[in-house]
Design a protein around this motif. Sequence first.
Motif, PDB file in Angstrom:
ATOM      1  N   ILE A  29      14.155  25.065  -1.161  1.00 60.00           N
ATOM      2  CA  ILE A  29      14.029  24.433   0.066  1.00 60.00           C
ATOM      3  C   ILE A  29      13.458  25.423   1.048  1.00 60.00           C
ATOM      4  O   ILE A  29      12.613  25.102   1.963  1.00 60.00           O
ATOM      5  CB  ILE A  29      15.495  24.131   0.591  1.00 60.00           C
ATOM      6  N   ARG A  59      15.409  18.511  -2.550  1.00 57.31           N
ATOM      7  CA  ARG A  59      16.656  18.866  -2.908  1.00 57.31           C
ATOM      8  C   ARG A  59      16.466  20.038  -4.014  1.00 57.31           C
ATOM      9  O   ARG A  59      15.528  19.959  -4.940  1.00 57.31           O
ATOM     10  CB  ARG A  59      17.607  17.885  -3.264  1.00 57.31           C
ATOM     11  N   VAL A  91      18.438  18.654   1.104  1.00 54.31           N
ATOM     12  CA  VAL A  91      19.808  18.728   0.291  1.00 54.31           C
ATOM     13  C   VAL A  91      19.848  19.867  -0.628  1.00 54.31           C
ATOM     14  O   VAL A  91      19.059  20.275  -1.526  1.00 54.31           O
ATOM     15  CB  VAL A  91      20.064  17.502  -0.833  1.00 54.31           C
ATOM     16  N   GLU A 105      21.635  22.619  -3.139  1.00 53.02           N
ATOM     17  CA  GLU A 105      22.286  22.407  -4.006  1.00 53.02           C
ATOM     18  C   GLU A 105      22.709  23.843  -4.586  1.00 53.02           C
ATOM     19  O   GLU A 105      21.898  24.898  -4.700  1.00 53.02           O
ATOM     20  CB  GLU A 105      21.815  21.721  -5.319  1.00 53.02           C
ATOM     21  N   ILE A 109      16.230  11.606   1.786  1.00 55.02           N
ATOM     22  CA  ILE A 109      16.163  12.740   1.038  1.00 55.02           C
ATOM     23  C   ILE A 109      14.549  13.289   0.838  1.00 55.02           C
ATOM     24  O   ILE A 109      13.965  12.492   0.195  1.00 55.02           O
ATOM     25  CB  ILE A 109      16.729  13.065  -0.173  1.00 55.02           C
ATOM     26  N   GLY A 169      24.240  19.306   2.229  1.00 53.42           N
ATOM     27  CA  GLY A 169      24.632  19.742   0.997  1.00 53.42           C
ATOM     28  C   GLY A 169      26.345  19.972   0.482  1.00 53.42           C
ATOM     29  O   GLY A 169      26.968  19.692   1.722  1.00 53.42           O
TER      30      GLY A 169
END
Length: 362
Positions: free
Chosen positions: A357, A351, A241, A243, A348, A150
Amino acid sequence: MRSRPDTDDYLSIFLNDSPLLDIRAPVEFGRGSFPGAMNAPLMNDDERHEVGICYKEKGQDAAIELGHRLVSGDVRQQRIDAWLRFINDHPEGYLFCFRGGLRSRLTQQWIQQAGLDLPLVRGGYKALRRFLIEQLEELIEKSEFRIVSGRTGTGKTRLLNQLPNPVDLEGLANHRGSSFGREVTPQPGQIDFENRLAVALLKAHHHVGGPVYLEDESRLVGRCALPHSLRDRMAGAPLLVLEQPLDERIRIIREDYVVKMVADFTLRDGLEAGWHNFENYLLSALDRVRKRLGGERHRALRNQMEDALKVQSATGSVSGHDAWIQALLEDYYDPMYDYQLEQKAGRILVRGGPETIFHWAW
């Protein structure tokens, strides 16, 4: 009669955080020891040096005799008292020297003469270290890794430690992995870092099991180098990932690198010196990326940072830091991260924000 036997069950020692009394000289302890080990030496550095020279020139018997002369009377009693305090505080502990030989046996004997008992680790430091090196490589090879990635400031470490089986590389290295990442307390040496990492992976494998979650790191976390084999595995591992909106990232950066750090410096050094050292920490961290920023951009950011520090010093307000944090993220860290992520797009798994997550991992 011995209350507990000596041990070579190295796995149990590390999985159970068994208290360890390291009786090697301070210089040996400083080169590397094990998580939670306490140094209470049989001989200090100078005494060890003298005995070592005597051993080379006159042999073992003469060296032993010299050691007894150097560590006698009040000096000997002070050393014994330190060991007895350790035993009283940690009755389930063990002692070790370099190879589990003469120094360990002599220490055991003096402790027993004082009316207590402390078993030793067979093979000493050398055997414990060899065990961890072998286990580290084996665990790196067979573990399934998942990498929390990230942009800077998304709170990756916060999320990592909420996941099912985390190993916090930055926590083990006592560094947050960027130019601004040093803590007020020093980093461990490389050997200590490797030992911490091996123990953490042992616990992740034996206590929890399943995929091991790591934060995306470069080869160096501060001055601590990740094993090449781990970097190779991480380079091919799947990504989660994280965010976050820009305003939340700015808040996180401000909290971690301004609010927390000024508090830590003040706690360590007092108000005046703590503030001075905090200012130096922040400005020097920016200066370390001057070449990558370019002269003009660095000067503009430094002016913003200096203005924010003046306002903070005068009023206590930290909101003035938002300007340089936002500029550094948008103009420096984000383009660099986005380029790197493009090269990893096929890895990935998921995300989104922290909740996305978190629920995916659990």
